[in-house]
Design a protein around this motif. Structure first.
Motif, PDB file in Angstrom:
ATOM      1  N   ARG A 235       0.767  -1.034  -0.128  1.00 43.79           N
ATOM      2  CA  ARG A 235       0.199   0.143  -0.092  1.00 43.79           C
ATOM      3  C   ARG A 235       0.771   1.172  -0.113  1.00 43.79           C
ATOM      4  NH1 ARG A 235      -2.862  -1.542   5.378  1.00 43.79           N
ATOM      5  NH2 ARG A 235      -1.332  -3.380   5.434  1.00 43.79           N
ATOM      6  N   LEU A 236       0.575   2.490  -0.517  1.00 44.45           N
ATOM      7  CA  LEU A 236       1.076   3.794  -0.541  1.00 44.45           C
ATOM      8  C   LEU A 236       1.149   4.120   0.947  1.00 44.45           C
ATOM      9  CD1 LEU A 236      -0.311   5.338  -3.699  1.00 44.45           C
ATOM     10  CD2 LEU A 236       1.981   4.026  -3.417  1.00 44.45           C
ATOM     11  N   ALA A 237       1.990   5.054   1.516  1.00 42.46           N
ATOM     12  CA  ALA A 237       1.839   5.824   2.597  1.00 42.46           C
ATOM     13  C   ALA A 237       0.607   6.650   2.544  1.00 42.46           C
ATOM     14  CB  ALA A 237       3.133   6.452   2.969  1.00 42.46           C
ATOM     15  N   GLU A 238       0.476   7.354   3.661  1.00 38.79           N
ATOM     16  CA  GLU A 238      -0.730   8.474   3.774  1.00 38.79           C
ATOM     17  C   GLU A 238      -0.274   9.643   2.902  1.00 38.79           C
ATOM     18  OE1 GLU A 238      -2.272   9.846   7.528  1.00 38.79           O
ATOM     19  OE2 GLU A 238      -1.252   8.487   8.375  1.00 38.79           O
TER      20      GLU A 238
ATOM     21  N   GLU B 245      -7.381  -2.767   9.158  1.00 37.29           N
ATOM     22  CA  GLU B 245      -6.259  -2.689   8.077  1.00 37.29           C
ATOM     23  C   GLU B 245      -6.696  -1.162   7.454  1.00 37.29           C
ATOM     24  OE1 GLU B 245      -4.542  -6.210   5.887  1.00 37.29           O
ATOM     25  OE2 GLU B 245      -6.677  -6.334   6.065  1.00 37.29           O
ATOM     26  N   THR B 246      -5.974  -0.475   7.218  1.00 40.29           N
ATOM     27  CA  THR B 246      -6.404   0.998   6.391  1.00 40.29           C
ATOM     28  C   THR B 246      -5.716   0.818   4.919  1.00 40.29           C
ATOM     29  OG1 THR B 246      -4.004   1.857   7.348  1.00 40.29           O
ATOM     30  CG2 THR B 246      -6.073   2.268   8.628  1.00 40.29           C
ATOM     31  N   GLU B 247      -6.349   1.873   4.336  1.00 40.59           N
ATOM     32  CA  GLU B 247      -6.237   1.835   2.859  1.00 40.59           C
ATOM     33  C   GLU B 247      -4.587   2.055   2.666  1.00 40.59           C
ATOM     34  OE1 GLU B 247      -8.092   5.065   1.599  1.00 40.59           O
ATOM     35  OE2 GLU B 247      -7.575   4.944  -0.655  1.00 40.59           O
ATOM     36  N   ARG B 248      -4.044   2.906   3.388  1.00 36.93           N
ATOM     37  CA  ARG B 248      -2.738   3.378   3.374  1.00 36.93           C
ATOM     38  C   ARG B 248      -1.691   3.242   4.683  1.00 36.93           C
ATOM     39  NH1 ARG B 248      -2.174   8.379  -0.674  1.00 36.93           N
ATOM     40  NH2 ARG B 248      -3.127   7.106  -2.724  1.00 36.93           N
ATOM     41  N   TYR B 249      -0.439   3.112   4.539  1.00 37.48           N
ATOM     42  CA  TYR B 249       0.096   3.066   5.775  1.00 37.48           C
ATOM     43  C   TYR B 249       0.225   4.178   6.506  1.00 37.48           C
ATOM     44  CZ  TYR B 249       2.338  -1.436   4.186  1.00 37.48           C
ATOM     45  OH  TYR B 249       2.490  -2.628   3.664  1.00 37.48           O
ATOM     46  N   LEU B 250       0.190   4.230   7.855  1.00 35.58           N
ATOM     47  CA  LEU B 250      -0.028   5.290   8.582  1.00 35.58           C
ATOM     48  C   LEU B 250       1.467   6.165   8.927  1.00 35.58           C
ATOM     49  CD1 LEU B 250      -2.476   3.553  11.103  1.00 35.58           C
ATOM     50  CD2 LEU B 250      -2.985   5.003   8.904  1.00 35.58           C
ATOM     51  N   ASN B 251       1.147   7.361   9.149  1.00 31.24           N
ATOM     52  CA  ASN B 251       2.248   8.038   9.570  1.00 31.24           C
ATOM     53  C   ASN B 251       2.239   8.069  11.256  1.00 31.24           C
ATOM     54  OD1 ASN B 251       2.501   9.391   7.206  1.00 31.24           O
ATOM     55  ND2 ASN B 251       1.213  11.168   7.770  1.00 31.24           N
TER      56      ASN B 251
ATOM     57  N   THR C 127      -0.643   9.723  13.121  1.00 38.14           N
ATOM     58  CA  THR C 127      -2.143   9.044  13.102  1.00 38.14           C
ATOM     59  C   THR C 127      -2.020   7.680  13.781  1.00 38.14           C
ATOM     60  OG1 THR C 127      -1.958   9.718  10.772  1.00 38.14           O
ATOM     61  CG2 THR C 127      -3.782   8.417  11.312  1.00 38.14           C
TER      62      THR C 127
ATOM     63  N   PRO D  75       5.797  -3.189   7.242  1.00 32.66           N
ATOM     64  CA  PRO D  75       7.133  -3.247   7.200  1.00 32.66           C
ATOM     65  C   PRO D  75       8.090  -2.748   7.976  1.00 32.66           C
ATOM     66  CG  PRO D  75       6.038  -1.844   5.344  1.00 32.66           C
ATOM     67  CD  PRO D  75       4.857  -2.555   6.249  1.00 32.66           C
ATOM     68  N   ASN D  76       9.235  -3.612   8.196  1.00 30.23           N
ATOM     69  CA  ASN D  76      10.042  -3.106   9.103  1.00 30.23           C
ATOM     70  C   ASN D  76      10.923  -1.880   8.465  1.00 30.23           C
ATOM     71  OD1 ASN D  76      11.978  -3.571  11.246  1.00 30.23           O
ATOM     72  ND2 ASN D  76      13.362  -4.633   9.772  1.00 30.23           N
TER      73      ASN D  76
ATOM     74  N   ALA E   2       8.992   7.560   9.164  1.00 34.22           N
ATOM     75  CA  ALA E   2       8.061   6.666   9.973  1.00 34.22           C
ATOM     76  C   ALA E   2       8.492   5.890  10.950  1.00 34.22           C
ATOM     77  CB  ALA E   2       7.758   5.796   8.859  1.00 34.22           C
TER      78      ALA E   2
ATOM     79  N   GLN F 129       6.332   0.585   9.889  1.00 31.15           N
ATOM     80  CA  GLN F 129       5.220   1.641   9.267  1.00 31.15           C
ATOM     81  C   GLN F 129       3.959   0.918   9.271  1.00 31.15           C
ATOM     82  OE1 GLN F 129       6.363   3.820   5.686  1.00 31.15           O
ATOM     83  NE2 GLN F 129       4.629   5.049   6.254  1.00 31.15           N
TER      84      GLN F 129
ATOM     85  N   GLY G 203       0.599  -0.707   9.348  1.00 35.07           N
ATOM     86  CA  GLY G 203      -0.595  -0.893   8.410  1.00 35.07           C
ATOM     87  C   GLY G 203      -1.822  -1.689   8.732  1.00 35.07           C
ATOM     88  N   THR G 204      -1.447  -2.508   9.722  1.00 38.17           N
ATOM     89  CA  THR G 204      -2.429  -3.418  10.280  1.00 38.17           C
ATOM     90  C   THR G 204      -2.444  -3.308  11.905  1.00 38.17           C
ATOM     91  OG1 THR G 204      -2.103  -4.773   8.344  1.00 38.17           O
ATOM     92  CG2 THR G 204      -3.519  -5.664  10.116  1.00 38.17           C
TER      93      THR G 204
ATOM     94  N   LEU H 231      -9.065   8.369   5.002  1.00 37.69           N
ATOM     95  CA  LEU H 231      -8.663   7.025   4.523  1.00 37.69           C
ATOM     96  C   LEU H 231      -9.957   5.969   4.914  1.00 37.69           C
ATOM     97  CD1 LEU H 231      -5.466   6.473   6.515  1.00 37.69           C
ATOM     98  CD2 LEU H 231      -5.253   7.225   4.228  1.00 37.69           C
TER      99      LEU H 231
END
Lengths: 252, 156
Positions: free
Chosen positions: A164-167, B12-18, B21, B43-44, B63, B79, B81-82, B107
């Motif tokens: 997935r892309l980042a935010e 699970e989100t549509e995008r990886y979170l900052n 967030t 991902p690590n 991140a 980062q 994502g889940t 998101l």
């Protein structure tokens, strides 16, 4: 009747984009202006402004054997000067990136000489003589083959193309070689992850509408689904069928 | 007597979170009573470049960093994502959903109920924690990593 290459099947916008990129008679669309010294910085093979290190003496000095093929094929600039062989490797996100590894290899083979592309699932590397590489890299970065957010220069630690892309819309990069800074994407590390002395600005990321209209990868969720292109499916199925049956009966 | 099986859910989100967030959503979740365990997946992001020509060079990454959740500092190494949650009771699922809706305004996200955390030790778990380990630890932290889980003060 002269042969006209078709470059690829399909009726969708994705297949049309693939053909446009592959056709060497059509020029790439220039999108940004990253200068030569910045490209040298990103590649990380030599310091900008320094002389090209050589692997052998220039061909003119070396004395070539009497060979009919050498008389037919003119050497590229890098080969004539005896440059080292160096590489650029790009990673393309599956989320509507403008180019993708297989496509890159086709494009480069149609358009450039003296190259050695290597194709993998998420990344594509092309090796050639250093000064030829810098010219090719200019095309790969400054044109519609590149999107600052969804295409990335990664010599090593490439994971991210299928995630997935980042935010903020950037493709995941474990080494964060580029950051979104003031609306534009700036490289802070070279392609292998060494910090750069200055940030290299590669411009704004393209918007979703542009990416969807210019991508060369099918995606059922964010882009054009493969199943919508009946002609492409028919072609792929035909090739698959012929390859499978070939050992038994090499006729249709 | 069999051990109790606690309900689990996966966000699970549509995008990886900052990290900011992630901090917001975790603080909302931490306020909800009845959450036993939280696992952050993604991902690590290593502290130094792990391989390649630049191996060993420090790896600054926006991140990765420290976030404050429920007054506790947590070192974020992925980062996110889940988010996996283990609950004491299914009744708090609507509260978790509304917490997600309040944070993930830009998101989309999905929330699923099921079994997502490990319940039996792997060989690596066995090597690290031994034969009489607390089952709460299985799968909660990367067994190859030297750090342990963070413990948040309960609010029950």
């Amino acid at each position: 009747m002269a042969y006209t290459p078709q470059y690829g099947p399909g009726t969708s916008v994705v297949s049309e984009n693939r053909r446009k990129q592959m056709n060497p008679k059509l020029a790439f669309e220039k999108m940004r202006d990253v200068n030569d010294s910045d490209i040298v910085l990103l590649l990380g093979h030599r310091a900008p402004g320094s002389a090209y290190p050589t692997a052998h003496p220039p061909l003119a000095e070396q004395g070539e054997p009497d060979c009919p093929i050498r008389k037919i094929v003119a050497p590229t600039g890098g080969a004539a000067a005896g440059d080292r062989v160096r590489y650029i490797q790009l990673v393309d996100s599956m989320q509507n990136a403008p180019c993708h590894p297989y496509q890159r290899t086709y494009v480069e083979c149609y358009r450039y000489r003296g190259i050695d592309p290597g194709t993998l699932s998420g990344r594509q590397i092309v090796e050639c003589r250093e000064r030829d590489l810098e010219k090719i890299s200019e095309d790969l970065i400054n044109t519609n083959l590149f999107d600052p957010a969804r295409t990335s220069l990664r010599g090593a630690t490439v994971h991210g193309h299928s995630l997935r892309l980042a935010e903020d819309g950037m493709m995941f990069d474990m080494l964060q070689r580029c950051v979104l800074d003031g609306g534009t994407v700036k490289y802070v590390k070279n392609q292998i992850g060494e910090p750069l002395d200055k940030k290299v600005d590669v411009g704004k990321m393209m918007d979703d509408a542009w990416l969807k209209a210019n991508t060369t990868i099918f995606h059922s969720l964010v882009g054009t689904p493969f199943r919508d292109d009946a002609e492409y499916i028919e072609y792929v199925q035909r090739i698959h069928s012929l390859r499978t049956k070939y050992g038994f009966m090499p006729v249709e | 007597m069999t051990d109790a099986v606690y309900p689990q859910c996966k966000i699970e989100t549509e995008r990886y979170l900052n990290p900011s967030t992630t901090e917001q959503i975790l603080n909302k979740i931490a306020e909800i009573p009845g959450i036993r365990r939280i696992i952050l997946n993604g991902p690590n992001i290593p502290q130094v470049v792990p391989y390649g020509p630049a191996r060993g060079v420090p790896n600054p990454h926006s991140a990765r960093g420290a976030i404050i959740v429920g007054g506790e500092e947590i070192d974020l190494r992925v980062q996110v994502g889940t988010i996996l949650l283990e609950l004491e009771d299914k009744d708090i699922l609507p509260e978790i959903r509304s917490a997600c809706e309040s944070v993930f305004t830009t998101l989309t996200f999905s929330m699923k109920e099921g079994r997502f955390m490990r319940s039996t030790p792997t060989q690596t778990d066995y090597a690290k924690y031994g034969p009489n380990a607390d089952a709460m630890l299985y799968g909660i932290v990367d067994p190859k990593n030297k750090t342990g889980p963070s413990i948040l003060q309960g609010n029950k």
